[in-house]
Design a protein around this motif. Structure first.
Motif, short mmCIF file in Angstrom:
data_model
loop_
_atom_site.label_atom_id
_atom_site.label_comp_id
_atom_site.label_asym_id
_atom_site.label_seq_id
_atom_site.Cartn_x
_atom_site.Cartn_y
_atom_site.Cartn_z
N ASP A 69 50.49 53.01 67.71
CA ASP A 69 50.29 52.23 66.58
C ASP A 69 48.81 51.61 66.56
O ASP A 69 48.57 50.94 67.40
CB ASP A 69 51.09 50.92 66.57
CG ASP A 69 51.26 50.21 65.36
OD1 ASP A 69 50.11 50.55 64.45
OD2 ASP A 69 52.03 49.25 65.21
N PRO A 70 47.76 51.90 65.51
CA PRO A 70 46.58 51.53 65.44
C PRO A 70 46.44 50.09 65.41
O PRO A 70 45.31 49.34 65.63
CB PRO A 70 45.78 52.30 64.32
CG PRO A 70 46.81 52.87 63.69
CD PRO A 70 48.03 52.91 64.43
N ALA A 71 47.34 49.53 64.76
CA ALA A 71 47.61 48.23 64.38
C ALA A 71 48.05 47.04 65.53
O ALA A 71 47.94 45.95 65.40
CB ALA A 71 48.33 47.93 63.05
N ALA A 72 48.07 47.82 66.62
CA ALA A 72 48.60 47.12 67.86
C ALA A 72 47.99 47.37 68.94
O ALA A 72 48.32 47.65 70.09
CB ALA A 72 50.20 47.18 68.11
N LEU A 73 46.42 47.31 69.04
CA LEU A 73 45.62 47.72 69.96
C LEU A 73 45.30 46.27 70.72
O LEU A 73 45.21 45.26 70.30
CB LEU A 73 44.44 48.38 69.49
CG LEU A 73 44.46 49.57 68.73
CD1 LEU A 73 43.15 50.31 68.42
CD2 LEU A 73 45.23 50.71 69.81
N ARG A 74 44.92 46.65 71.96
CA ARG A 74 44.41 45.34 72.82
C ARG A 74 43.60 45.77 74.07
O ARG A 74 43.49 46.77 74.25
CB ARG A 74 45.77 44.69 73.52
CG ARG A 74 46.36 45.39 74.60
CD ARG A 74 47.66 44.95 74.83
NE ARG A 74 48.41 45.74 75.77
CZ ARG A 74 49.71 45.49 76.34
NH1 ARG A 74 50.43 44.63 75.80
NH2 ARG A 74 50.30 46.48 77.11
N ALA A 75 42.75 44.93 74.25
CA ALA A 75 41.85 45.15 75.43
C ALA A 75 42.28 44.48 76.51
O ALA A 75 42.65 43.21 76.52
CB ALA A 75 40.43 44.63 74.99
N VAL A 76 42.37 44.95 77.59
CA VAL A 76 42.91 44.62 79.01
C VAL A 76 41.43 44.46 79.82
O VAL A 76 41.06 45.43 80.41
CB VAL A 76 43.84 45.35 79.73
CG1 VAL A 76 44.46 44.97 80.85
CG2 VAL A 76 45.13 45.75 78.61
N ALA A 77 41.32 43.20 80.07
CA ALA A 77 39.95 42.96 80.97
C ALA A 77 40.38 42.58 82.46
O ALA A 77 41.50 42.04 82.72
CB ALA A 77 39.37 41.83 80.32
N THR A 78 39.71 42.77 83.33
CA THR A 78 39.75 42.49 84.76
C THR A 78 38.95 41.49 85.17
O THR A 78 37.64 41.47 84.94
CB THR A 78 39.59 43.73 85.71
OG1 THR A 78 40.45 44.63 85.19
CG2 THR A 78 39.74 43.22 87.16
#
Length: 326
Positions: free
Chosen positions: A175-184
């Motif tokens: 789903d392109p409307a449910a993207l997230r960036a996961v940062a460390t």
């Protein structure tokens, strides 16, 4: 420089701006909603209606698996269910007739018991055959595979005419409307994060207005990686980011830490970079513009901090090319 030229030159009076310190960490874009569709029945791929990168709507048909065997099985099971129903109808009428005769003492209890037993057996058989028919009717839906939600096709793992087996991957989508960036984030800095303030997400590979995004929500996962001594932070991207961002894309997360402090910030467009020299055009009171070397600091979106070479209250040219011609 002539006064007429000075009037045309766009300038900015540099003033201290409160800017907080930032913690910049690497991140990766992922989809919070992704699905790998696998085959549930065996059959040959007879229809392939999408390719990698396609946008699909919820319920849109993705591919089809040969369902002739399923149709034949459904027809056979329905025939068995119809035969069982006919047997049940005969047993019901026989039971009613035997009960009528028993009430008038024309037949024995044993005859009535036999009629009841036959009816119960026919009833059980009919229920089983109807259940089989209901299960077989699901078969066609397993052979025509549709998108469970509006999505982008990430990969197509089969080809038209290839053989599908139960459990075999067919299509992957997200789903392109449910993207997230996961940062460390290092564990030692995690407590300093200001999650109550906007977190900026930089997408280096995305040009234009989509290059910078603001996290819609921030979630610090309550687990520390013992090997790297770091924590993961999920940063939900706005739905509009799906136009340019993709799962797996590299990103940078800019977290606010500490309280704001005054800084001299100037537009990046006003800075001239020539080999190892960074400079700006300073405009004097008489309108003349001179190139002055400065020492840049941290960059914030379209602004850069000037650490040395420029003082508050001085005027700089916003367009270095125009200033160079004056």
């Amino acid at each position: 420089m002539p006064a007429a030229h000075a009037e045309k030159l766009a300038t900015l009076v540099v003033q201290p701006t409160p800017v907080a310190d930032e913690l910049v960490t690497d991140a990766v874009v992922e989809s919070a909603r992704q699905t790998n569709i696998a085959a549930q029945v065996a059959g040959r791929i007879t229809g392939l209606f999408v390719k990698t990168g396609d946008r699909v709507n919820a319920g849109q048909k993705l591919l089809a698996v040969d369902q002739r065997a399923a149709d034949q099985q459904l027809a056979a099971v329905r025939a068995q269910a119809a035969a069982a129903q006919a047997e049940l109808d005969v047993a019901r009428r026989e039971l009613e007739r035997t009960q009528f005769l028993f009430d008038r003492k024309y037949v024995s209890q044993a005859a009535l018991d036999r009629a009841k037993a036959r009816y119960q057996s026919a009833f059980s058989m009919t229920a089983a055959r109807q259940a089989d028919a209901g299960a077989a009717a699901v078969g066609p839906s397993l052979h025509n595979i549709a998108a469970p939600y509006a999505a982008t096709i990430a990969s197509v793992d089969v080809e038209l005419g290839s053989m599908a087996m139960p459990g075999m991957p067919l299509v992957a989508l997200f789903d392109p409307a449910a993207l997230r960036a996961v940062a460390t984030v290092p564990q030692s800095r995690a407590t300093a994060l200001r999650t109550d303030l906007p977190v900026r997400i930089e997408l280096p590979d995305v040009p234009g207005a989509q290059h910078w995004q603001t996290a819609a929500s921030v979630t610090v996962l309550p687990v520390t990686d013992s090997l790297s001594d770091s924590v993961k932070v999920r940063l939900a991207l706005p739905a509009s980011a799906g136009v340019a961002a993709r799962p797996g894309m590299f990103a940078r997360a800019h977290f606010v830490v500490g309280a704001p402090r005054p800084r001299l910030m100037v537009p990046l467009a006003a800075v001239v970079r020539r080999t190892e020299v960074t400079a700006v055009y300073v405009v004097a009171n008489d309108g003349s513009a001179s190139l002055r070397q400065v020492r840049p600091g941290e960059t914030r979106a379209d602004q850069v901090e000037i650490l040395a070479g420029l003082s508050a209250g001085e005027r700089i040219a916003l367009d270095p090319l125009a200033a160079a011609k004056h």
